[in-house]
Design a protein around this motif. Structure first.
Motif, PDB file in Angstrom:
ATOM      1  N   ALA A 152      -2.141  11.132  28.972  1.00  0.00           N
ATOM      2  CA  ALA A 152      -1.427  10.058  28.273  1.00  0.00           C
ATOM      3  C   ALA A 152      -0.179  10.565  27.571  1.00  0.00           C
ATOM      4  N   GLY A 153       0.023  11.878  27.569  1.00  0.00           N
ATOM      5  CA  GLY A 153       1.088  12.497  26.777  1.00  0.00           C
ATOM      6  C   GLY A 153       2.468  12.398  27.394  1.00  0.00           C
ATOM      7  N   PRO A 154       3.430  12.980  26.681  1.00  0.00           N
ATOM      8  CA  PRO A 154       3.279  13.832  25.501  1.00  0.00           C
ATOM      9  C   PRO A 154       2.934  13.036  24.230  1.00  0.00           C
ATOM     10  N   LEU A 155       2.600  13.778  23.176  1.00  0.00           N
ATOM     11  CA  LEU A 155       2.383  13.177  21.872  1.00  0.00           C
ATOM     12  C   LEU A 155       3.721  12.844  21.223  1.00  0.00           C
ATOM     13  N   ILE A 156       3.715  11.796  20.426  1.00  0.00           N
ATOM     14  CA  ILE A 156       4.946  11.344  19.749  1.00  0.00           C
ATOM     15  C   ILE A 156       4.597  11.011  18.305  1.00  0.00           C
ATOM     16  N   ALA A 157       5.448  11.416  17.394  1.00  0.00           N
ATOM     17  CA  ALA A 157       5.367  10.977  16.001  1.00  0.00           C
ATOM     18  C   ALA A 157       6.680  10.301  15.644  1.00  0.00           C
ATOM     19  N   VAL A 158       6.589   9.212  14.897  1.00  0.00           N
ATOM     20  CA  VAL A 158       7.785   8.479  14.482  1.00  0.00           C
ATOM     21  C   VAL A 158       7.765   8.341  12.964  1.00  0.00           C
ATOM     22  N   LYS A 159       8.806   8.831  12.314  1.00  0.00           N
ATOM     23  CA  LYS A 159       8.953   8.699  10.864  1.00  0.00           C
ATOM     24  C   LYS A 159       9.487   7.301  10.563  1.00  0.00           C
ATOM     25  N   LEU A 160       8.757   6.559   9.721  1.00  0.00           N
ATOM     26  CA  LEU A 160       9.073   5.160   9.453  1.00  0.00           C
ATOM     27  C   LEU A 160       9.582   4.977   8.031  1.00  0.00           C
ATOM     28  N   HIS A 161      10.568   4.087   7.875  1.00  0.00           N
ATOM     29  CA  HIS A 161      11.205   3.833   6.583  1.00  0.00           C
ATOM     30  C   HIS A 161      11.132   2.351   6.249  1.00  0.00           C
ATOM     31  N   VAL A 162      11.278   2.028   4.971  1.00  0.00           N
ATOM     32  CA  VAL A 162      11.384   0.630   4.549  1.00  0.00           C
ATOM     33  C   VAL A 162      12.738   0.096   4.992  1.00  0.00           C
ATOM     34  N   LEU A 163      12.714  -1.079   5.567  1.00  0.00           N
ATOM     35  CA  LEU A 163      13.906  -1.716   6.140  1.00  0.00           C
ATOM     36  C   LEU A 163      14.080  -3.081   5.491  1.00  0.00           C
ATOM     37  N   THR A 164      15.172  -3.291   4.780  1.00  0.00           N
ATOM     38  CA  THR A 164      15.392  -4.580   4.129  1.00  0.00           C
ATOM     39  C   THR A 164      15.673  -5.654   5.170  1.00  0.00           C
ATOM     40  N   ARG A 165      15.250  -6.900   4.846  1.00  0.00           N
ATOM     41  CA  ARG A 165      15.529  -7.962   5.809  1.00  0.00           C
ATOM     42  C   ARG A 165      15.746  -9.322   5.148  1.00  0.00           C
ATOM     43  N   LYS A 166      14.715 -10.003   4.654  1.00  0.00           N
ATOM     44  CA  LYS A 166      14.862 -11.410   4.283  1.00  0.00           C
ATOM     45  C   LYS A 166      14.484 -11.685   2.834  1.00  0.00           C
ATOM     46  N   TYR A 178       0.823  -1.207   0.000  1.00  0.00           N
ATOM     47  CA  TYR A 178       0.000   0.000   0.000  1.00  0.00           C
ATOM     48  C   TYR A 178       0.860   1.263   0.000  1.00  0.00           C
ATOM     49  N   LEU A 179       1.859   1.292   0.856  1.00  0.00           N
ATOM     50  CA  LEU A 179       2.678   2.498   0.963  1.00  0.00           C
ATOM     51  C   LEU A 179       3.412   2.796  -0.326  1.00  0.00           C
ATOM     52  N   GLN A 180       3.777   1.752  -1.077  1.00  0.00           N
ATOM     53  CA  GLN A 180       4.473   2.001  -2.345  1.00  0.00           C
ATOM     54  C   GLN A 180       3.562   2.677  -3.366  1.00  0.00           C
ATOM     55  N   THR A 181       2.243   2.545  -3.184  1.00  0.00           N
ATOM     56  CA  THR A 181       1.317   3.227  -4.104  1.00  0.00           C
ATOM     57  C   THR A 181       1.212   4.716  -3.796  1.00  0.00           C
ATOM     58  N   THR A 182       1.666   5.146  -2.620  1.00  0.00           N
ATOM     59  CA  THR A 182       1.549   6.560  -2.262  1.00  0.00           C
ATOM     60  C   THR A 182       2.590   7.424  -2.948  1.00  0.00           C
ATOM     61  N   GLY A 183       3.669   6.789  -3.415  1.00  0.00           N
ATOM     62  CA  GLY A 183       4.729   7.554  -4.067  1.00  0.00           C
ATOM     63  C   GLY A 183       5.724   8.173  -3.118  1.00  0.00           C
ATOM     64  N   TYR A 184       5.626   7.849  -1.839  1.00  0.00           N
ATOM     65  CA  TYR A 184       6.540   8.413  -0.849  1.00  0.00           C
ATOM     66  C   TYR A 184       7.299   7.308  -0.129  1.00  0.00           C
ATOM     67  N   GLY A 185       8.466   7.639   0.372  1.00  0.00           N
ATOM     68  CA  GLY A 185       9.340   6.629   0.966  1.00  0.00           C
ATOM     69  C   GLY A 185       9.203   6.469   2.465  1.00  0.00           C
ATOM     70  N   HIS A 186       8.256   7.181   3.070  1.00  0.00           N
ATOM     71  CA  HIS A 186       8.111   7.047   4.522  1.00  0.00           C
ATOM     72  C   HIS A 186       6.643   7.145   4.910  1.00  0.00           C
ATOM     73  N   SER A 187       6.377   6.790   6.148  1.00  0.00           N
ATOM     74  CA  SER A 187       5.047   6.940   6.747  1.00  0.00           C
ATOM     75  C   SER A 187       5.253   7.361   8.193  1.00  0.00           C
TER      76      SER A 187
END
Length: 554
Positions: free
Chosen positions: A474-488, A335-344
């Motif tokens: 419940a805070g603070p708020l946190i955002a994490v930038k995620l990348h594709v990670l090669t593995r197997k 799905y993420l590859q259809t967005t045209g962007y390298g992160h989420s």
């Protein structure tokens, strides 16, 4: 260890000193056979990629599951495996047979066999790859992810010990810094391997080493077992083999394995007559974060997430059902590859990160790896695990803020090349939070969170109680930038159930065997298109054992 006076002939040559190679060698030693182990890297890398792993193992109807109230069976596991694998090619015939054999192993002797060798398990069973597509779709219907007490090093230890004992008995010769450049073929049979002796290198485990050639070598044996791993460290190869079904290959990826995991032995085996299949099947993660203290180039760490973080694409749009954290790795990648962007992005709270974030890797889990009960007890106390908190403070991909506006501003700083839609982010967060007001509702992710907490293990240490992301408590708020990670790699050298490498005509290549990731963890593709997790280390163990026993039997 010195190699200048080492023997050049043995009963078997094993190429690769990772887990599959060590298990195969241990089986050969148990049968009194002489083995030469060839390893391109230094002795510091003994144990290969398994050493770095979290140590998860797939078991069926184990005592750990039963104690947690989990009802599992071979029939249910088979249903899940086939739903995940989606076998649909003629080349899947052997992979399917390996899958059935592995299911029997995982439900039968696997646990006791490992425990006899000193492998123990954490009592809480994890629930990875939860799926969400129905009974016959992808995913584990029940928790099956058994964490090894000692993580990856704990899995490696008994087999490394057996190999070292083989060295002491004069049965095993370990030849580090020996790069195989070709297999020796005579009269259609593989009779050994040849290559280059590389200069010594003091680099620590996982770090790049030199490729200075000092001399050449050739060794001979009645059988040669290729256990050299996959292609995850070779991004060019990953892109060449990238399947069209997963969209355009990412322009940038993090590496979940060192650069020497380059797949070069696969081509070498093919030139010797082995058949490579399913090269377009691969397993990469979408929750990769940049390691603030890297060991190898582009070193990434995978977040092992619980189900509560809100997952947004690069522009701020929420991912569709059932692409929640921990549900469908490759479905999310597709799905993420259809967005045209390298992160989420993950958007979450301190309450979520404290309960739900774990980091893959032995070095990121010092309590489990070091078998430190006192340190482990801190996981149920307030606060995130030390390694997670360190990434939150030092990691380049983390944003921490008291308000949503501040969080969005920080996200924009980390990804200035993408127009993050602030209104959309707020719309998604506030809409999700309204679903918390009732104990029922239509938000499938909130329903999944509540359902997960019916499982005692998740409620205890894995899933935070449902709450609003914008709840200040419940805070603070946190955002994490995620990348594709090669593995197997999920494809590789096609093998029969004895681990014999098969040629283009389907018959065994005399003298050649393969195991572990190099064989697609069995048959050139035991997992089909998708993995159920916990099956990579187990696949190395099972295929290494079967290949070693087959060679020992002659």
């Amino acid at each position: 260890m010195p190699t200048t006076s080492a023997p050049t002939e043995a009963d078997a040559v094993v190429i690769g000193a990772g887990l599959a190679g060590l298990v195969a060698t241990a089986e050969l030693v148990a049968a009194g056979k002489r083995v030469i182990v060839l390893e391109q890297e230094s002795e510091a890398n003994f144990g290969g990629q398994a050493w770095w792993s979290f140590g998860g193992l797939f078991l069926i109807d184990s005592p750990e599951q039963r104690r947690m109230g989990i009802k599992d069976s071979v029939d249910l596991a088979r249903q899940d495996w086939l739903g995940a694998a989606g076998f649909d090619r003629p080349d899947d015939a052997w992979g399917r047979q390996w899958a059935e054999a592995y299911l029997q192993f995982a439900a039968g002797e696997k646990r006791d066999w490992l425990r006899e060798r000193g492998v123990g398990f954490f009592p809480v069973v994890g629930w990875a790859e939860r799926g969400g597509y129905g009974a016959h779709g992808h995913g584990n219907s029940v928790p099956r992810f058994h964490i090894t007490w000692g993580t990856g090093p704990g899995v490696v230890a008994p087999f490394a010990r057996a190999v070292r004992e083989g060295v002491e008995r004069g049965l095993v010769t370990l030849r580090f810094r020996h790069r195989v450049d070709g297999l020796v073929v005579e009269n259609g049979a593989v009779v050994g391997a040849r290559g280059a002796v590389l200069a010594a290198d003091p680099a620590p485990r996982g770090s790049a080493t030199n490729r200075t050639v000092m001399s050449d070598f050739e060794v001979r044996a009645g059988a040669t077992i290729v256990t050299s791993g996959g292609i995850g460290g070779n991004h060019e190869q990953v892109r060449r083999q990238w399947p069209a079904r997963l969209g355009t290959p990412p322009a940038a990826m993090l590496s979940g394995v060192p650069a020497h995991v380059d797949g070069r032995m696969l081509d070498i085996a093919e030139r010797a007559g082995a058949r490579l299949v399913n090269g377009d099947r691969m397993w990469h993660y979408v929750e990769g974060i940049t390691n603030y203290d890297p060991v190898w180039a582009d070193h990434g760490i995978r977040i092992l997430p619980g189900p509560s973080s809100l997952w947004l694409d690069a522009t701020g749009k929420r991912l569709p059902v059932p692409l929640f954290p921990g549900f469908d790795t490759l479905g999310t990648l597709e799905y993420l590859q259809t967005t045209g962007y390298g992160h989420s992005w993950f958007v979450l709270t301190q309450k979520i990160i404290e309960k739900e974030f774990a980091l893959s890797g032995s070095e990121q889990n010092p309590d489990l790896t070091g078998k430190d009960v006192k340190l482990l007890a801190r996981r149920v106390l307030p606060g995130a695990p030390g390694p997670v908190e360190a990434f939150k403070e030092k990691g380049a991909d983390f944003v921490v803020a008291d308000t949503l506006d501040e969080l969005i501003a920080g996200m924009r700083v980390l990804s200035p090349e993408v127009e993050l839609d602030a209104a959309r982010v707020r719309h998604e967060v506030e809409g999700r939070d309204r679903g918390i007001d009732n104990d029922f509702g239509k938000d499938a992710q909130i329903t999944a969170i509540r359902q997960a907490r019916h499982y005692r293990g998740d409620k205890l240490i894995r899933v935070a109680s449902p709450h609003k992301l914008l709840d200040p408590k419940a805070g603070p708020l946190i955002a994490v930038k995620l990348h594709v990670l090669t593995r197997k790699s999920l494809g590789g050298i096609q093998t029969d159930l004895k681990g014999r490498a098969l040629g283009s005509d389907g018959s065994p290549v005399p003298g050649l065997y393969a195991a572990g990731e190099a064989s697609g963890f069995g048959g050139g593709g035991i997992h089909g298109y998708r993995s159920l997790e916990g099956t990579f280390l187990g696949g190395c163990i099972f295929t290494g054992r079967e290949a070693g026993r087959a060679v020992a039997r002659g």
